[in-house]
Write a protein that holds these residues in place. Structure first.
Motif, short mmCIF file in Angstrom:
data_model
loop_
_atom_site.label_atom_id
_atom_site.label_comp_id
_atom_site.label_asym_id
_atom_site.label_seq_id
_atom_site.Cartn_x
_atom_site.Cartn_y
_atom_site.Cartn_z
N ASP A 19 -2.14 5.87 2.15
CA ASP A 19 -3.08 6.17 1.08
C ASP A 19 -3.77 4.89 0.64
N LEU A 20 -4.90 5.04 -0.02
CA LEU A 20 -5.59 3.87 -0.55
C LEU A 20 -4.76 3.28 -1.69
N PRO A 21 -4.71 1.95 -1.79
CA PRO A 21 -3.97 1.33 -2.88
C PRO A 21 -4.66 1.55 -4.22
N GLN A 22 -3.94 1.31 -5.29
CA GLN A 22 -4.46 1.51 -6.65
C GLN A 22 -5.74 0.70 -6.89
N SER A 23 -5.82 -0.48 -6.29
CA SER A 23 -7.01 -1.32 -6.51
C SER A 23 -8.28 -0.72 -5.91
N LEU A 24 -8.15 0.27 -5.03
CA LEU A 24 -9.32 0.96 -4.46
C LEU A 24 -9.35 2.43 -4.88
N SER A 25 -8.71 2.74 -5.98
CA SER A 25 -8.63 4.13 -6.46
C SER A 25 -9.98 4.62 -6.98
N ASN A 26 -10.06 5.91 -7.22
CA ASN A 26 -11.30 6.51 -7.75
C ASN A 26 -11.69 5.89 -9.08
N GLU A 27 -10.72 5.59 -9.94
CA GLU A 27 -11.02 5.00 -11.24
C GLU A 27 -11.68 3.64 -11.10
N VAL A 28 -11.13 2.81 -10.22
CA VAL A 28 -11.69 1.48 -10.01
C VAL A 28 -13.07 1.59 -9.37
N VAL A 53 0.85 -1.18 0.00
CA VAL A 53 0.00 0.00 0.00
C VAL A 53 0.90 1.24 0.00
N PRO A 54 0.47 2.30 -0.67
CA PRO A 54 1.30 3.51 -0.74
C PRO A 54 1.33 4.25 0.60
N CYS A 55 2.54 4.60 1.04
CA CYS A 55 2.75 5.31 2.30
C CYS A 55 3.70 6.48 2.05
N LYS A 56 3.56 7.50 2.89
CA LYS A 56 4.49 8.63 2.86
C LYS A 56 5.04 8.80 4.26
N PHE A 57 6.36 8.73 4.38
CA PHE A 57 7.00 8.90 5.68
C PHE A 57 6.88 10.34 6.14
N GLU A 58 6.56 10.51 7.42
CA GLU A 58 6.36 11.84 8.00
C GLU A 58 7.59 12.34 8.75
N LEU A 59 8.66 11.53 8.82
CA LEU A 59 9.87 11.93 9.52
C LEU A 59 11.08 11.27 8.86
N ASP A 60 12.25 11.81 9.11
CA ASP A 60 13.49 11.21 8.62
C ASP A 60 13.80 9.98 9.47
N VAL A 61 14.19 8.90 8.80
CA VAL A 61 14.52 7.67 9.50
C VAL A 61 15.91 7.23 9.08
N PRO A 62 16.87 7.26 10.00
CA PRO A 62 18.23 6.83 9.65
C PRO A 62 18.26 5.32 9.37
N GLU A 63 19.20 4.91 8.52
CA GLU A 63 19.45 3.51 8.21
C GLU A 63 18.34 2.83 7.40
N LEU A 64 17.36 3.57 6.94
CA LEU A 64 16.30 2.95 6.12
C LEU A 64 16.29 3.46 4.68
N GLY A 65 17.35 4.13 4.27
CA GLY A 65 17.42 4.64 2.90
C GLY A 65 17.34 3.55 1.85
N TYR A 66 17.71 2.32 2.21
CA TYR A 66 17.64 1.22 1.24
C TYR A 66 16.21 0.96 0.78
N THR A 75 9.07 11.03 1.73
CA THR A 75 9.34 9.96 0.77
C THR A 75 8.13 9.03 0.69
N SER A 76 7.69 8.77 -0.53
CA SER A 76 6.56 7.85 -0.75
C SER A 76 7.10 6.47 -1.12
N LEU A 130 2.28 1.42 11.51
CA LEU A 130 3.05 2.67 11.41
C LEU A 130 2.11 3.87 11.22
N ALA A 131 1.02 3.66 10.51
CA ALA A 131 0.07 4.75 10.29
C ALA A 131 -0.78 5.02 11.52
#
Length: 188
Positions: free
Chosen positions: A75-84, A16-29, A42-43, A54-55
């Protein structure tokens, strides 16, 4: 659902699409940048089993913030988007749900645990009810002819997601059991 239910496990693994609300060290990978921290804003697509807590978990506000925030916004995943959802409102039978997600209804119900989207809830309910009538009709016909398993019947089954496939199997077994019982009654 039980802990060992494979459909539940697969639903939890959906990204599912997420956007981080804070900087997180060591998770850049996670953003293909291993030598840097994961930056706020970052999304990233995260599996539902990780994204949901986490949400929903709030962190303590810093001195510059007034109220607590969650670690990620979901965010809602693409399978539950407005288009679908628009396509499902127009004609639920025309949308191959398996192309959206193998566990479409499972994902939908899990996302509705997080989001209070009454319209999506109503669309999913209407979709299931309308498609269930077609599923029951096809399940009844499946044993009637020898060639129903291929061609049109196979194409119909290909568009069904897992809950619908289970419904089809149960309806088909019920129809088959009813026919066998009637044949037994006629013999006596």
């Amino acid at each position: 659902m039980s802990y060992y239910d494979i459909d539940s496990i697969l639903t939890d693994a959906e990204k599912v699409p997420c956007k981080f609300e804070l900087d997180v060290p060591e998770l850049g990978y996670l953003d293909n940048n291993p030598s840097h921290p994961l930056k706020a804003g970052t999304s990233i697509g995260l599996p539902l089993w990780l994204a949901e807590p986490l949400a929903l978990t709030r962190r303590e506000p810093t001195s510059s913030e007034e109220d607590s925030k969650s670690f990620v916004s979901l965010d809602l995943p693409q399978s539950l988007s407005n288009e679908v959802m628009s396509a499902l409102k127009a004609d639920p039978r025309a949308v191959p749900l398996r192309d959206q997600s193998h566990n479409f209804y499972g994902l939908g119900t899990r996302m509705l645990d997080v989001f209070e989207e009454r319209e999506i809830c109503a669309i999913l309910r209407r979709t299931f009810v309308m498609r269930a009538t077609d599923i029951a009709l096809h399940a009844r016909k499946a044993g009637a002819t020898e060639d129903m398993g291929v061609g049109a019947g196979e194409e119909f089954l290909r568009g069904l997601e897992e809950w619908e496939r289970k419904l089809f199997r149960k309806a088909h077994e019920g129809t088959k059991g009813g026919k066998e019982w009637m044949e037994g009654v006629k013999k006596h």
